[in-house]
Motif scaffolding. Structure first.
Motif, short mmCIF file in Angstrom:
data_model
loop_
_atom_site.label_atom_id
_atom_site.label_comp_id
_atom_site.label_asym_id
_atom_site.label_seq_id
_atom_site.Cartn_x
_atom_site.Cartn_y
_atom_site.Cartn_z
N GLU A 111 -6.78 10.96 1.72
CA GLU A 111 -6.88 9.65 1.09
C GLU A 111 -8.25 9.45 0.44
N GLU A 152 -0.63 12.56 -3.17
CA GLU A 152 -1.12 11.26 -2.73
C GLU A 152 -1.49 10.39 -3.93
N ALA A 156 0.15 6.89 -5.14
CA ALA A 156 -0.72 5.73 -4.94
C ALA A 156 -1.11 5.06 -6.25
N ASP A 159 0.89 2.05 -7.12
CA ASP A 159 1.01 1.01 -6.09
C ASP A 159 -0.19 0.07 -6.17
N ARG A 162 -2.57 -0.03 -3.18
CA ARG A 162 -3.36 1.14 -2.83
C ARG A 162 -4.55 1.25 -3.78
N TYR A 163 -5.71 1.56 -3.24
CA TYR A 163 -6.92 1.74 -4.03
C TYR A 163 -7.10 0.60 -5.04
#
Length: 293
Positions: A111, A152, A156, A159, A162-163
């Motif tokens: 991640e 990943e 991500a 989304d 996310r981040y």
């Protein structure tokens, strides 16, 4: 569905991978006006000097040399390129294998390592992204890490939860794995070499390379690109510390390659646009309309 220009992102582990995997495809799409962006996860700092014509003792700063080689290859291919900035993990040699060096790419949590790639995806907004399969193409720790980080980041980046500080979300329309070095290709070229009365560079390897029809069946997409094999080779030769101009990579005459296996091979892993398999274009399903990500 597309915008102009179409955008393609390749995610690779080391400098030189962009020239040894899918480089003719890259050159083809660049010639067609596609905006191609290469992401290089590590600096290749721990790569050995593999060209016997270069004395490793003459190189004071291998990282600087490999960056200069990448600059040259990038210009030949006509791509943009970014470094993720991680440190090469090296190839662990021995039995048992030694532990990986502290702080290297393969030891960075997935991640954490994915964050700069998510940022690049959201900035560049590629329609298509390529990376390595779960085997890494071959089991170098950085290639395995590249696969994990790419998967990943691919998911991500779309989304919004996310981040959240890495830019506006972007859904890449299609994700592919490289299958450049597959057994059917090696068999076909080996047979063509023998038919021409030439020694096959694959002969010994094929004796130990067990058929795996299920793995070969994963190839969904063959991109015709023989016209750009010479560009691929020039980009590969730019990585002079890694490539022997008289070695394995160039043992098969160009005309044999172009006649026998005039394409590069991929596996479509995920698509958010309709497409029919098999494909001959990474942008199948993206040529008409607008992809809004």
């Amino acid at each position: 569905m597309s915008v102009e220009p179409l955008r393609l992102m390749h995610v690779h582990a080391h400098p030189d991978d962009e020239s040894s995997k899918g480089a003719a495809t890259t050159a083809k799409y660049v010639a067609e006006g596609v905006d191609v962006h290469v992401v290089t996860c590590t600096g290749g700092e721990r790569g050995d000097v593999l060209n016997p014509k270069i004395d490793p003792a003459t190189i004071e700063d291998i990282q600087a040399v490999r960056r200069a080689e990448m600059d040259a290859a990038r210009e030949i291919l006509g791509v943009k390129q970014d470094w993720l900035g991680f440190v090469d993990s090296g190839w662990p040699d021995g039995d048992p294998k030694p532990p990986l060096p502290e702080g290297c790419f393969a030891l960075v949590p997935v991640e954490e390592a994915a964050e700069p790639l998510v940022r690049l995806i959201r900035t560049f907004r590629p329609h298509v992204m390529t990376t390595y399969d779960e085997r890494g193409g071959y089991p170098h720790p950085d290639h395995i890490a590249c696969h994990l980080v790419s998967m990943e980041a691919f998911r991500a980046a779309a989304d919004p939860e996310r981040y959240p500080d890495a830019g506006e979300p972007w859904q890449v329309a299609k994700l592919y794995f490289h299958h450049t070095f597959n057994r059917p290709r090696a068999v076909a070229i080996s047979e063509a070499m023998e038919a021409a009365g030439l020694a096959s560079p694959y002969a010994d390897r094929l004796k130990e390379w067990e058929p795996d029809p299920a793995w070969d069946a994963r190839i969904t997409t063959r991109v015709p690109c023989a016209e750009w094999f010479e560009t691929r080779d020039r980009a590969l030769l730019a990585h002079a510390t890694q490539i022997d101009p008289d070695g394995f990579w160039f043992a098969v005459p160009m005309e044999v390659q172009q006649a026998t296996w005039p394409h590069e091979d991929y596996e479509l892993v995920e698509s958010h646009v309709p497409t029919e398999l098999p494909e001959t274009d990474l942008f199948a399903g993206l040529r008409d309309g607008v992809w809004e990500g």
